[in-house]
Design an enzyme around this catalytic site. Sequence first.
Site, short mmCIF file in Angstrom:
data_model
loop_
_atom_site.label_atom_id
_atom_site.label_comp_id
_atom_site.label_asym_id
_atom_site.label_seq_id
_atom_site.Cartn_x
_atom_site.Cartn_y
_atom_site.Cartn_z
N ASP A 187 12.23 -2.72 31.60
CA ASP A 187 10.73 -2.98 31.74
C ASP A 187 10.73 -1.91 33.28
O ASP A 187 11.19 -2.14 34.24
CB ASP A 187 10.11 -4.22 32.53
CG ASP A 187 8.77 -4.39 32.86
OD1 ASP A 187 8.28 -5.01 32.22
OD2 ASP A 187 8.50 -3.67 33.96
N ASN A 195 1.16 4.18 38.36
CA ASN A 195 -0.02 4.62 38.00
C ASN A 195 -1.14 5.09 38.91
O ASN A 195 -1.75 5.95 39.03
CB ASN A 195 -0.76 3.83 36.63
CG ASN A 195 -0.05 4.12 35.51
OD1 ASN A 195 0.11 5.17 35.04
ND2 ASN A 195 -0.02 2.59 34.84
N HIS A 200 -2.68 8.04 35.52
CA HIS A 200 -2.44 7.62 34.16
C HIS A 200 -1.58 8.37 33.42
O HIS A 200 -0.52 8.34 32.79
CB HIS A 200 -3.47 6.87 33.44
CG HIS A 200 -3.38 5.92 32.65
ND1 HIS A 200 -3.09 6.11 31.21
CD2 HIS A 200 -3.05 4.59 33.10
CE1 HIS A 200 -2.84 4.70 30.95
NE2 HIS A 200 -2.98 3.92 31.66
N ASP A 204 2.22 8.30 31.62
CA ASP A 204 2.65 8.50 30.37
C ASP A 204 3.68 9.42 30.33
O ASP A 204 4.75 9.13 29.29
CB ASP A 204 1.19 9.41 29.66
CG ASP A 204 0.16 8.27 29.33
OD1 ASP A 204 0.28 7.05 29.57
OD2 ASP A 204 -0.98 8.81 28.84
N GLU A 231 4.81 -0.71 29.40
CA GLU A 231 6.03 -0.09 29.99
C GLU A 231 7.47 -0.91 29.63
O GLU A 231 8.32 -0.76 30.56
CB GLU A 231 6.02 0.05 31.47
CG GLU A 231 4.93 -0.91 32.09
CD GLU A 231 5.51 -2.10 32.52
OE1 GLU A 231 5.36 -3.08 31.60
OE2 GLU A 231 6.40 -2.33 33.43
P1 GH3 Z 1 7.21 -4.72 37.71
O1 GH3 Z 1 8.06 -4.18 38.59
O2 GH3 Z 1 7.03 -6.47 38.26
O3 GH3 Z 1 7.41 -4.71 36.36
O4 GH3 Z 1 5.91 -4.43 38.24
P2 GH3 Z 1 4.79 -3.47 37.40
O5 GH3 Z 1 3.95 -3.00 38.09
O6 GH3 Z 1 5.44 -2.34 36.54
O7 GH3 Z 1 4.41 -4.34 36.08
P3 GH3 Z 1 2.84 -5.04 35.74
O8 GH3 Z 1 3.07 -5.41 34.53
O9 GH3 Z 1 2.02 -5.42 36.68
O10 GH3 Z 1 2.43 -3.47 35.42
C1 GH3 Z 1 2.54 -2.66 34.10
C2 GH3 Z 1 1.84 -1.57 34.16
O11 GH3 Z 1 2.22 -0.62 33.02
C3 GH3 Z 1 0.29 -1.77 34.04
C4 GH3 Z 1 -0.31 -0.85 33.12
O12 GH3 Z 1 -1.49 -0.14 33.52
C5 GH3 Z 1 0.76 0.03 32.68
N1 GH3 Z 1 0.88 0.68 31.45
C6 GH3 Z 1 1.00 0.05 30.27
N2 GH3 Z 1 0.88 0.86 29.19
C7 GH3 Z 1 0.75 2.15 29.73
C8 GH3 Z 1 0.64 3.38 29.15
O13 GH3 Z 1 0.56 3.58 27.88
N3 GH3 Z 1 0.37 4.40 30.08
C9 GH3 Z 1 0.41 4.19 31.32
N4 GH3 Z 1 0.43 5.37 32.11
N5 GH3 Z 1 0.47 2.99 31.87
C10 GH3 Z 1 0.69 2.00 31.06
MG MG Z 2 7.10 -3.23 35.20
MG MG Z 3 5.85 -5.26 32.24
MG MG Z 4 4.96 -7.11 34.74
#
Ligand code: GH3
Ligand code: MG
Ligand code: MG
Ligand code: MG
Length: 312
Positions: A187, A195, A200, A204, A231
């Site tokens: 992760d 982001n 965004h 990606d 992610e």
């Molecule tokens: P942590 O270190 O605890 O994992 O914090 P985090 O910010 O990585 O975790 P969180 O689950 O809060 O955020 C995950 C983010 O991933 C939020 C979401 O917008 C982003 N995300 C998910 N899928 C995609 C994608 O396909 N493209 C992009 N650019 N961002 C994405």
């Molecule tokens: Mg994360």
């Molecule tokens: Mg996550």
């Molecule tokens: Mg998370």
Amino acid sequence: MLFSFFQEHGMQTSNNYKYRILVVEDDIANRQIVAEKLQEDYQLTLVDNKADAMDALLKQQFEIVLLDIGLPDGSGLDICREVKANHDVYGEINIVFMTGRDKPADEIEGIRLGANDYISKPINVSVLKARVDLQAQLIRKTELLANLARIDGLTEIPNRRAFDDYLEKSWSHARRISAPISLAMLDIDFFKQYNDIYGHPAGDECLKALANCLRNNIKRGADHIARYGGEEFAVILFDCDLQQANTILNELLADFANLCIPHAGSSVADFATFSCGVCTLFPEDQGTQALLTATDKLLYEAKSEGRNRVKG
Ligand code: GH3
Ligand code: MG
Ligand code: MG
Ligand code: MG
Ligand code: MG
């Protein structure tokens, strides 16, 4: 790009692949002309009765069956009924009737039984060949769609649907040979901030970069990578103990760090990193859920213990 992905994962999409056809026909002359016309472009198996046809269908995989109805020991209609009713046993097979029964009612019966085409005798072999080629085209398109449904559109690695399938299959295989399975969940750290700061589209690109690291590091045919969601990525390492798995995942951690993707929103590094939980189980009497739960817990610990690390 996608086609190379399909090949890497053993999916049949190559236009050079010759489909396997079972020809069930008791008339020698007819069998001969059909075989001559099709043998260059297809892998043919020829039988002249129902019993041999059923035997071949159980022992081999075919994509197409060319099926006569009047057979010395039974009816082709019964073969069609049996194959279409037992998809799990015979697989996906396109059936083309090739028969002297040329009444509309016969044709309707054949199609209603699930046949994909119905050709009446006397046969014009060129027409037959054109119709078989059409079936082959339809099969190729169906395979392409089935493969696309298992790929993540952004990173072009297997998606969650494919992952679930790989995990179940790896698990039963490992159980049969008493081998361990290691599962890693990755992760990206502070990805929401990533982001927020870089946008965004840059996010990606970061996901694609990690997917490429996975692709470049996990190369054994029995192992699998996937975008698990958002992610989060997953790696299934077949017949791999915890020590080996830790080595592989730490290499991946270093490779991703070496990309030096700037990440000003991270409080553990100034470049993009991930956290990883990795767990090894022998599938003796546990299910895949036990592995998923344990791995998820380790990922959570990797996060809470400071991120940018592999916890196994
Ligand atoms: P942590 O270190 O605890 O994992 O914090 P985090 O910010 O990585 O975790 P969180 O689950 O809060 O955020 C995950 C983010 O991933 C939020 C979401 O917008 C982003 N995300 C998910 N899928 C995609 C994608 O396909 N493209 C992009 N650019 N961002 C994405
Ligand atoms: Mg994360
Ligand atoms: Mg996550
Ligand atoms: Mg998370
Ligand atoms: Mg016949």
